[in-house]
Design a protein around this motif. Sequence first.
Motif, mmCIF file in Angstrom:
data_model
loop_
_atom_site.group_PDB
_atom_site.id
_atom_site.type_symbol
_atom_site.label_atom_id
_atom_site.label_comp_id
_atom_site.label_asym_id
_atom_site.label_seq_id
_atom_site.Cartn_x
_atom_site.Cartn_y
_atom_site.Cartn_z
ATOM 1 N N ASN A 1 3.093 9.696 -7.104
ATOM 2 C CA ASN A 1 3.564 11.074 -7.297
ATOM 3 C C ASN A 1 5.087 11.174 -7.232
ATOM 4 O O ASN A 1 5.620 12.247 -6.954
ATOM 5 C CB ASN A 1 2.949 11.991 -6.233
ATOM 6 C CG ASN A 1 1.432 12.006 -6.280
ATOM 7 O OD1 ASN A 1 0.843 11.997 -7.365
ATOM 8 N ND2 ASN A 1 0.798 12.015 -5.113
ATOM 9 N N ALA A 2 5.768 10.066 -7.472
ATOM 10 C CA ALA A 2 7.230 10.075 -7.370
ATOM 11 C C ALA A 2 7.855 10.403 -8.718
ATOM 12 O O ALA A 2 7.252 10.201 -9.780
ATOM 13 C CB ALA A 2 7.733 8.723 -6.874
ATOM 14 N N THR B 1 0.835 -1.209 0.000
ATOM 15 C CA THR B 1 0.000 0.000 0.000
ATOM 16 C C THR B 1 0.862 1.248 0.000
ATOM 17 O O THR B 1 0.614 2.206 -0.742
ATOM 18 C CB THR B 1 -0.922 -0.016 1.224
ATOM 19 O OG1 THR B 1 -1.696 -1.205 1.218
ATOM 20 C CG2 THR B 1 -1.846 1.190 1.226
ATOM 21 N N TYR B 2 1.875 1.254 0.841
ATOM 22 C CA TYR B 2 2.772 2.399 0.900
ATOM 23 C C TYR B 2 3.527 2.555 -0.425
ATOM 24 O O TYR B 2 3.733 3.669 -0.913
ATOM 25 C CB TYR B 2 3.756 2.214 2.054
ATOM 26 C CG TYR B 2 4.756 3.331 2.209
ATOM 27 C CD1 TYR B 2 4.386 4.570 2.720
ATOM 28 C CD2 TYR B 2 6.085 3.146 1.834
ATOM 29 C CE1 TYR B 2 5.308 5.591 2.861
ATOM 30 C CE2 TYR B 2 7.009 4.157 1.968
ATOM 31 C CZ TYR B 2 6.615 5.374 2.487
ATOM 32 O OH TYR B 2 7.521 6.390 2.609
ATOM 33 N N LYS C 1 10.986 6.468 -8.421
ATOM 34 C CA LYS C 1 10.301 5.233 -8.784
ATOM 35 C C LYS C 1 11.286 4.082 -8.971
ATOM 36 O O LYS C 1 11.002 2.937 -8.615
ATOM 37 C CB LYS C 1 9.496 5.444 -10.063
ATOM 38 C CG LYS C 1 8.244 6.291 -9.880
ATOM 39 C CD LYS C 1 7.468 6.400 -11.180
ATOM 40 C CE LYS C 1 6.200 7.228 -10.987
ATOM 41 N NZ LYS C 1 5.423 7.356 -12.246
ATOM 42 N N THR C 2 12.451 4.390 -9.532
ATOM 43 C CA THR C 2 13.471 3.354 -9.689
ATOM 44 C C THR C 2 13.933 2.837 -8.327
ATOM 45 O O THR C 2 14.073 1.624 -8.118
ATOM 46 C CB THR C 2 14.666 3.908 -10.471
ATOM 47 O OG1 THR C 2 14.225 4.386 -11.746
ATOM 48 C CG2 THR C 2 15.730 2.853 -10.671
ATOM 49 N N PHE C 3 14.148 3.759 -7.403
ATOM 50 C CA PHE C 3 14.568 3.360 -6.052
ATOM 51 C C PHE C 3 13.486 2.526 -5.373
ATOM 52 O O PHE C 3 13.772 1.476 -4.770
ATOM 53 C CB PHE C 3 14.878 4.606 -5.227
ATOM 54 C CG PHE C 3 15.083 4.337 -3.768
ATOM 55 C CD1 PHE C 3 16.244 3.738 -3.303
ATOM 56 C CD2 PHE C 3 14.095 4.659 -2.840
ATOM 57 C CE1 PHE C 3 16.420 3.485 -1.955
ATOM 58 C CE2 PHE C 3 14.270 4.407 -1.495
ATOM 59 C CZ PHE C 3 15.435 3.823 -1.048
#
Length: 503
Positions: free
Chosen positions: A327-328, A319-320, A333-335
């Motif tokens: 919104n990243a 969920t997190y 998003k890669t991380f």
Amino acid sequence: MALTPRLNLRQAQSLVMTPQLLQSIRLLQLTSVELERFLEEEIERNPLLERDERGAADGETLPEGLQDLAARDWEEAARPSSETISDRLDSSLENLFPDDPGTHESIGPDLSAQWRSAGGNGLAVSSGEEWSLENVAAAPLTLRDHVREQIGLAFDEPFERLLAAELSEGLDDAGYFQGDAAEIAERFGVEEAAVAHVLGICQGFEPAGIFARGLAECLALQLRVRDRLDPAMRALLDHLELLARRDFQALKRICGVDEEDLVDMLAEIRALDPKPGAAFTSGGADAVVPDVIVRPAPDGTWAVELNTDALPRVLVNETYFATVSANASKQEKTFLSECFQSANWIARSLDQRARTILKVASEIVRQQDAFLVHGVRHLRPLKLRTVAEAIGMHESTISRVAANKYMMTPRGLFELRYFFTAAIQSADGGDAHSSEAVRDRIRGLVDAETAAKVLSDDAIVDILHGEGVDIARRTVAKYREAMNIPSSVQRRREKRALAGAVS
């Protein structure tokens, strides 16, 4: 033939050890303590990985192995509610500003009274009682701290106190002085006799025997305190190697005493402490937590289950991950994607690790059923390959599982490697005997000896042959030395001396 560059296309099969596979192998051979440390580090660096505390809190067990692990729904278990998040953060004003006196007036009378009830000094314990100095554990007293306290009382000259402090830095954990007096004298620009004088005073510190430069000097310092360092005792300390060989006849001749006096001297030696500084060694041994628990089942078989205290479980917070990824940025998003893959792989690796340990332990229990029922004399020879073929795994996997994993049985706590023993052939053509069972039989024969009848290695071989064990004399000697059992000559001398002391 001309040499020219060419491009060729080939197909080949090879075994590639991916990072994920290497991590699974590493997790498999970690002990429970090392696994906890590894998970703490991963949870700290991975925001999507959380520890599942439900099993410890609710007291749930693992029926029939790992059924709850197989049926676990990661996404549903990791979805926190708003109440859970609020409880976890605990972001009330009295926790955010506990030391701000102005906060008490703004948060209302109820919360202000609740804060004041914790005690006037603002320190409280979980039980609701006020903080007390008696509840604070004192730091352990080290050997050097104990010595420094005596240095301040034993020396009046500051320079001698400085030399004594330098000498105390050369103490090891047993209390022996391992430094170089000549090097200290050269470094401080004094005569070596001055360092020896200070060292002699330090050798009178408590506990008796510290600052000794060897075992003989350590025992002599303790005997001097007891006023028992006579010439005969000095001669005995000068020939400790004869005492180690139990050559009592030579010791009586060198010390000039009869057998009764020698027995009394040996009793005094046994009462001394060869490591007087060991009592100040800080830290204790960690208790071994079993990975597997074996209990008798109602139907007469054995129930094998994993110990939940040694089985950490983690959750992946999907969920997190979904909320933050929406919104990243591309880099974020890669991380998050890497963290998500790593967390899922760790969860699956822990699941596979638990299943593998349970499979290996169950097969060991099946193979060593006679040991669990009758004891070590019925321990069967067992190889890693036998277990590997029975459960369909590689022999190296069984070796990693058996290392540093423990099983609690009705017979006691054993490392899994204990059940893998070499085979000793039977003298009458029957089943082979376990080497551990033979060791236990040798130990039992030696314990049953008397001063008048001490068994030699050849006699032990004959007894074992009569019991159907085909064993060589050199093998008996090897097992005896591995168990720290002296030779028959040394045992005879010791038993006669003890018999004389009793009479």
